[in-house]
Design an enzyme around this catalytic site. Structure first.
Site, short mmCIF file in Angstrom:
data_model
loop_
_atom_site.label_atom_id
_atom_site.label_comp_id
_atom_site.label_asym_id
_atom_site.label_seq_id
_atom_site.Cartn_x
_atom_site.Cartn_y
_atom_site.Cartn_z
N ALA A 73 7.09 -1.98 4.96
CA ALA A 73 6.40 -2.96 4.11
C ALA A 73 4.90 -2.72 4.18
O ALA A 73 4.38 -2.27 5.19
CB ALA A 73 6.74 -4.38 4.55
N ASP A 74 4.24 -3.04 3.09
CA ASP A 74 2.79 -3.00 3.07
C ASP A 74 2.30 -4.09 2.12
O ASP A 74 2.85 -4.25 1.03
CB ASP A 74 2.27 -1.63 2.60
CG ASP A 74 0.78 -1.51 2.87
OD1 ASP A 74 0.41 -1.27 4.03
OD2 ASP A 74 -0.01 -1.69 1.92
#
Length: 196
Positions: A73-74
Site C-alpha cells: 500500500a502507498d
C-alpha cells in the site's frame, strides 16, 4: 501466508483490527515521482513495487498448501494537483498544513496484492475537507511531532481531527489502509490462486 509490505504501524493496526493473520516486512524503495506521473498512478505503482519486492524475497517459500500473498500500500495526499508525501521537516509540514487549510483535498491509497499468479491493484480515493487553521494552531500541532511522519502532515485519527468537519469516502483510507477494499482485493487474489 500473508505478508504486509509496509513499515506503517497504522496499517498494521488496521489489518489486525480486520482479524487477519499476517507478518510485516518493509521494502526499501526509491519513492520518487516519475516524470509526468499522476497521483493515482504513483500510489498504485509504489504499492505494486513494495509488494513485488517482498514477494521476490519469499517466493521460494510459496507452497501450494499455504500460498504466499503480499499486500502493498502507498498513500498520498493531493491538494490542487500537489502530491503531499511525508514532510521532510517542520517547515515542510507547515507548508502542507497551510495548503490544506480551508480546502478539500483527496487522499489516495494504492493497494496491491502479489501472488505467484501476478499482481492485482486498485486505488481508493477519499475527499477530506479541512476548516481554516490558524497559524498558531499549526505551530502547536507541529510541536506535538505528530505531523512529521504522516502523508500530508496530519493524522485524521489524532489531533488534526478537530479541523476535519467532513469526509466523503472511506475513513480508514485516510488513516492509511481502506480495510473493506483491502479485504476485497485479498479475496480476489486468493480466488485467483484457488483457480490455479
Amino acid at each position: 501466508m500473508l505478508i504486509l509490505a509496509s513499515a506503517s504501524p497504522r496499517r498494521r493496526e488496521l489489518l489486525t483490527q480486520a482479524a487477519l493473520n499476517f507478518t510485516v516486512e518493509s521494502a526499501d524503495l526509491n519513492e520518487d515521482l516519475l516524470p509526468d506521473e499522476g497521483a493515482a498512478a504513483y500510489v498504485q505503482r509504489l504499492a505494486v513495487e513494495k509488494a513485488q519486492a517482498i514477494w521476490n524475497r519469499h517466493q521460494s517459500h510459496d507452497s501450494g498448501g499455504d500460498p504466499l500473498i503480499v499486500i502493498g500500500a502507498d498513500t498520498a495526499v493531493v491538494s490542487e494537483s500537489n502530491i503531499l508525501g511525508k514532510p521532510v521537516n517542520a517547515a515542510d509540514a507547515r507548508r502542507m498544513l497551510q495548503l490544506l487549510s480551508g480546502r478539500t483535498h483527496a487522499v489516495l491509497t494504492g493497494l496491491a496484492a502479489v501472488t505467484r499468479k501476478g499482481a492485482i491493484s486498485e486505488v481508493e480515493i477519499t475527499q477530506v475537507t479541512f476548516d481554516v487553521i490558524k497559524d498558531s494552531e499549526i505551530d502547536a500541532y507541529i510541536a506535538t511531532g505528530e505531523p512529521l511522519d504522516k502523508a500530508g502532515a496530519y493524522a485524521i485519527q489524532g489531533y488534526a481531527a478537530r479541523w476535519i468537519p467532513r469526509i466523503e469516502g472511506c475513513y480508514f483510507n485516510v488513516v492509511g489502509l481502506p480495510i473493506a477494499r483491502t479485504i476485497s482485493l485479498l479475496d480476489e487474489a486468493a480466488a485467483g490462486l484457488a483457480g490455479s
